[in-house]
Design an enzyme around this catalytic site. Structure first.
Site, short mmCIF file in Angstrom:
data_model
loop_
_atom_site.label_atom_id
_atom_site.label_comp_id
_atom_site.label_asym_id
_atom_site.label_seq_id
_atom_site.Cartn_x
_atom_site.Cartn_y
_atom_site.Cartn_z
CG ASP A 75 -2.12 0.69 0.96
OD1 ASP A 75 -2.23 2.05 0.76
OD2 ASP A 75 -3.41 -0.10 0.94
CG HIS A 88 -5.27 3.93 0.59
ND1 HIS A 88 -4.68 2.37 0.16
CD2 HIS A 88 -6.61 3.88 0.07
CE1 HIS A 88 -5.66 1.75 -0.41
NE2 HIS A 88 -6.61 2.61 -0.68
CB SER A 133 -9.37 0.44 -0.47
OG SER A 133 -8.65 0.76 -1.63
#
Ligand SMILES: *[C@@H]1O[C@H](CO)[C@@H](O)[C@H](O)[C@H]1NC(C)=O
Ligand SMILES: *[C@@H]1O[C@H](CO)[C@@H](O)[C@H](O)[C@H]1NC(C)=O
Ligand SMILES: *[C@@H]1O[C@H](CO)[C@@H](O)[C@H](O)[C@H]1NC(C)=O
Ligand SMILES: *[C@@H]1O[C@H](CO)[C@@H](O)[C@H](O)[C@H]1NC(C)=O
Ligand SMILES: *[C@@H]1O[C@H](CO)[C@@H](O)[C@H](O)[C@H]1NC(C)=O
Ligand SMILES: *[C@@H]1O[C@H](CO)[C@@H](O)[C@H](O)[C@H]1NC(C)=O
Ligand SMILES: *[C@@H]1O[C@H](CO)[C@@H](O)[C@H](O)[C@H]1NC(C)=O
Ligand SMILES: *[C@@H]1O[C@H](CO)[C@@H](O)[C@H](O)[C@H]1NC(C)=O
Ligand SMILES: *[C@@H]1O[C@H](CO)[C@@H](O)[C@H](O)[C@H]1NC(C)=O
Length: 888
Positions: A160, A210, A529
């Site tokens: 990620d 994220h 996600s």
């Protein structure tokens, strides 16, 4: 001041359903001049292999610069750039022809799969006790936590944007003994996908939210918001593949996956992807190899649900990969910021607001409404009357609607306004976009709050509004509109080759998790996600409880122990099941996945299209329990989804596609079967597709085989098929405007008229802005867009008048006499709803240059399941004629 919690909770839902807008269509981008090669098996990436490869490229004047070594037990190759200013991609075919090269691909760029759904807030601390986190209740993770199963001893690799491991809920440190024990930064802060990665050993990053959010869903420890990750005692291995902005190349992704695999992760998860729908992309190929080698991989199904069916994403579409769809949380956690107001210096109240991007500083100002009518459509869309008072020192209240926020802002700024409070004309709140330099702060309140203030002002009272920015309240009201149903953004399959995806779904809409401390520490995001790390955590629980399970069995168990959910279009729930190509096996059930005695050998059954219809499918049912189990088989159909909006159309319809309830009928070799402890039996399944469908609309039918065991096991095996022949589906439709010719200097890609003259500089064979003809146009740029995916797209050059008299080199390709393929073509494995460009510098794919003249380009796209050698299996369309000239 007294804050009424009931009021806050009632307000909150409107705040959070604010943003699930999918925005613009995704483009699948490649790095100009960037390539990945895989070498033949025997070759290692020894430095002599590498240097001889590069010197060969240098001999071909490609001017290579090294990007990455891709050297693992599963993939041996390199990535590199050649001079992107050179003549276009003749390069690819030259490299493919080199004996040591097994395969060459352009470097594709991929993005993370999330949306921001709520503002952030700073957390303090405290700890929770028993697990009542809404998503854990949904996925039955709470039951495993109650039994003490928390991922201890497992390692989850998260690929990620990096992580803020200084976050107390993520262990506060990096290295052996820490929660984040392993990891690597493959790229560095400045990497954007197109430049060369600068690795370092530390996966710390706080410039992106994220990765920290994803990692928290997997493994967050105790925190003030009383939630944990799915496996709070698992170890994390963090591989950073994004810089602070931009995308990531698939060379980087391949390196990260093989690294995680070789460093021994029990499971690898990546909430990354891009529209594709073919299993042959290099990253998908490598992930499939990792699964085959024994490590399960979870990948986000993608967030382009708005695009409709047949819009799969890489590497989720890889064979054996566990693709994860998103279900909306049954709660809508939100951080709401509150202000206070007083009426006539006496009664006070509080209100929730959402700041505009420009923010709202701390103020205490009297409220002034442009209109006394709280239903006015175009409030402040016209210049205000001359008798408007000086608005400096006032907070101006304006209703949203009709014209842009900036138009409204300019009209009040003309009277000195500096601060604006919009009120909505619809449910929820949205972040107002105000760029007027005179405006120093703006925010939005709900329609109800605005109407109440307008009424108070109209009655002659004064309102003083105070914003201090420090009053943020967390709440998590029930989501009774979409909670427990598929998120509208979740991607729809099947893949172009009729594979059934996703495998399973999990909570991904409105998810509370950790954020970098610098970004407030905690926040709510939505996307596949967020669903994907949830399933990665479930796999870690399975690994902890049943370490003997292999990667394919884990996929099969996850895919068949879920709970199918009914269809919801974002506002309404229907009484039929959502199609399997949207939900896979339904909502994940961690408890069943850990404890099922009944194990199938497949995650789903694909009946393919009518031309490749699977007349007899089967699955093997294994009883891993200690006593005999008798199983009953039945089935339940999900809704059948039409890909195309009507009979005459070629372009798939956007969300929600038309659904009908006619479904298949399914037959079993036997309606029930008894399986002895430790034994397996094969069950044959035959199916009759639904009848009376509009087959030209490409109907996709699906459902679930229900398997109930006498031991209480209850499985749902998803099936799906296509009730038409995919080869009949148009892939290239000239009525959509493609293909066409534009200019490389026009980045808005406007089509050019027939007969446009281009002047190409031979001095450099690059776009040379100092040279232009009368129309200011330079190099022709071929634009192609498809209505369905195609695995092979040709672009061959023709003389515009159809006569070949002056051309000595002609090639007959698929029955058409041509001058040859333009450099950079053919193009392989393109998704639908995606347009891409190929610049034509007058060079063909064999490196030869055509003389100055007038040409057109014949584009032919192979239909799905078509025979690449049969001209009838292509859709074709030509461009308008254009003229090229050369200058030195
Ligand atoms: C929160 O943190 C403070 C210090 O940072 C500590 O004194 C306090 O005990 C913590 N509270 C809880 C509930 O953990
Ligand atoms: C996890 O297991 C190890 C031994 O394998 C043990 O030392 C440790 O205390 C366990 N941690 C938890 C949280 O159970
Ligand atoms: C977390 O739990 C504690 C103790 O039950 C409670 O006081 C606190 O309000 C909870 N926090 C949130 C955000 O719900
Ligand atoms: C509110 O109080 C301020 C001073 O504190 C005063 O100037 C103002 O006139 C009062 N407004 C009303 C409506 O009473
Ligand atoms: C959902 O909840 C809200 C507030 O709690 C309520 O007003 C509404 O009627 C509910 N809707 C449904 C469909 O249950
Ligand atoms: C469907 O059939 C085609 C042609 O045989 C094949 O290439 C494809 O892999 C099949 N799809 C599935 C899911 O098996
Ligand atoms: C089950 O299906 C597989 C292909 O999916 C096939 O290879 C196998 O022969 C089938 N087994 C039986 C018993 O039909
Ligand atoms: C299995 O049980 C579910 C309800 O628990 C039921 O809907 C389904 O029809 C059953 N299937 C069979 C084959 O009995
Ligand atoms: C060719 O282009 C490169 C950069 O694209 C430039 O540096 C070089 O000066 C150019 N050469 C000529 C002859 O124009």
């Amino acid at each position: 001041m007294l804050f009424n919690i009931a009021t806050l909770l009632a307000l909150a839902p409107s705040v959070l359903s604010a943003v699930t807008d999918n925005g613009a269509k995704k483009q699948r981008n490649v790095v100009p001049g960037g390539y990945i090669v895989e070498f033949e098996d025997v070759m290692s990436v020894a430095s002599d292999t590498k240097s001889s490869f590069y010197s060969e490229l240098a001999d071909k004047k490609m001017n290579p610069t090294h990007r990455m070594d891709l050297s693992s037990s599963l993939f041996k190759g390199l990535s590199f750039h050649v001079d992107s200013g050179l003549d276009q991609t003749v390069v690819a075919s030259d490299i493919q022809a080199m004996p040591l090269v097994r395969k060459v691909w352009p470097i594709s760029l991929y993005d993370t799969q999330d949306f921001v759904t709520a503002p952030y807030v700073n957390g303090s601390n405290s700890t929770g006790s028993s697990d009542v986190f809404s998503t854990h209740l949904m996925g039955h993770v709470d039951r495993l936590h109650a039994e003490g199963l928390t991922g201890n001893g497992t390692t989850v690799a998260v690929i990620d944007t990096g992580i803020d491991y200084l976050h107390p809920a993520l262990g506060g440190c990096f290295g052996p003994g820490c929660k984040v024990a392993y990891g690597y930064d493959l790229v560095g802060d400045d990497y954007d996908g197109t430049n060369t990665p600068v690795p370092d050993p530390d996966p710390y990053s706080s410039c992106n939210d994220h990765g920290t959010h994803v990692a928290g869903i997997v493994a967050a420890g105790p925190n003030p918001y009383n939630f944990t990750g799915v496996v709070p005692d698992a170890t994390l291995a963090i591989y950073r593949v994004f810089g602070c902005s931009g995308s990531s190349g698939d060379d980087v992704l391949i390196d990260a996956f093989t690294r995680a695999y070789e460093e021994g992760a029990d499971i690898i998860t990546a909430s990354i992807g891009g529209a594709n729908g073919w299993t042959e992309e290099p990253w998908s190929v490598v992930v499939s190899r990792i699964v085959a080698a024994g490590t399960p991989c979870t990948l986000a199904a993608g967030n382009d649900g708005s695009e409709g069916l047949f819009y799969g994403s890489s590497a989720a579409d890889g064979i054996g990969v566990i693709a994860v769809g998103s279900i909306d949380n049954i709660e809508s956690p939100v951080f709401t910021t509150y202000g206070i107001y007083s009426v006539d210096n006496s009664t006070t109240g509080q209100f929730g607001y959402l700041e505009a991007a420009i923010g709202m500083p701390n103020i205490s100002l009297p409220l002034w409404a442009v209109s006394e009518d709280s239903t006015i459509p175009g409030d402040a869309c016209e210049p205000l009357p001359a008798n408007t008072p000086d608005l400096a020192g006032k907070l101006v209240l304006i209703r949203r609607g009709t014209c842009t926020f900036d138009t409204k802002a300019a009209n009040v700024a003309a009277f000195g306004a500096q601060y604006i409070m919009f009120y909505n004309n619809a449910p929820s709140l949205t972040s107002a976009s105000v760029t007027d330099p005179d405006i120093l702060g703006a925010a939005m309140v709900s329609a109800e709050q605005g109407a109440s203030w307008v009424a108070t002002l109209a009655a002659g009272s004064a309102i003083q509004v105070t914003i201090t920015g420090d009053l943020t309240v967390f709440s998590s009201p029930a989501n009774n509109v979409t909670g427990g149903h598929m998120s509208t953004f979740t991607m729809w399959n099947p893949t172009n080759e009729a594979y059934v995806k996703p495998e399973i779904s999990a909570p991904g809409g409105n998810i509370l998790s950790t954020l970098p401390l610098a970004q407030g520490g905690y926040g709510v995001l939505s996307g596949t996600s967020m669903a994907t790390p949830f399933v990665a955590g479930v796999v870690a629980l399975m690994k902890q409880a049943r370490p003997d399970l292999d990667a394919y069995t884990i996929r099969a168990i996850l895919g068949t122990t879920g709970h199918p959910v009914t269809f919801n279009d974002g506002t309404t729930t229907y009484d039929y099941l959502a199609p399997v190509v949207q939900q896979g096996g339904g909502e994940v059930d961690a408890y069943a996945a850990v404890y099922t005695s009944t194990v199938l050998d497949v995650a789903n059954l694909a009946f393919n299209d009518t031309a490749h219809f699977v007349k007899e499918a089967n699955f093997t049912i294994t009883n891993r329990g200690s006593s005999d189990i008798t199983y009953n088989f039945d089935y339940v159909n999900a809704a059948t989804a039409y890909t195309l909006p009507d009979d005459g159309s070629t372009q798939p319809q956007t969300f929600p596609p038309d659904l009908v309830t006619s479904g298949a009928s399914v037959h079993f070799s036997s309606g029930s079967i008894s399986v002895a402890a430790g034994k397996s039996e094969v069950v044959i399944v035959t199916l009759s597709p639904p009848e009376n469908l509009a087959t030209a609309r490409i109907p996709v039918y699906s459902g679930f085989i229900t398997i109930n065991g006498t031991n209480g096991d209850s499985l749902n095996l998803p099936y799906a098929g296509i009730a038409s022949s995919l080869k009949d589906a148009t892939v290239l439709d000239p009525s959509t405007g493609y293909p066409y010719i534009t200019s490389t200097s026009d980045n808005t890609f406007v089509p050019l008229d027939p007969g446009t003259v281009f002047t190409i500089s031979l001095a450099n064979a690059t776009v040379n802005d100092t040279i232009s003809n009368s129309t200011g146009l330079l190099v022709p740029n071929l634009r192609i867009g498809l209505v369905m995916g195609s695995s092979l797209i040709r672009a061959d050059l023709l003389p515009s008048n159809g006569t070949y008299g002056t051309y000595s080199n002609t090639t007959t390709i698929l029955g058409v006499k041509t001058l040859g393929a333009i450099a950079g073509t053919p193009t392989l494995y393109q998704p639908r709803a995606n347009a891409w460009s190929t610049a034509f510098y007058g060079v063909l794919d064999d490196g030869s240059r055509v003389p100055a003249g007038t040409y057109s380009i014949l584009v032919r796209a192979l239909r799905i399941f078509g025979d690449a050698t049969n001209p009838d299996d292509y859709d074709s369309a030509g461009t308008v004629p254009f003229t090229i000239r050369y200058v030195h």
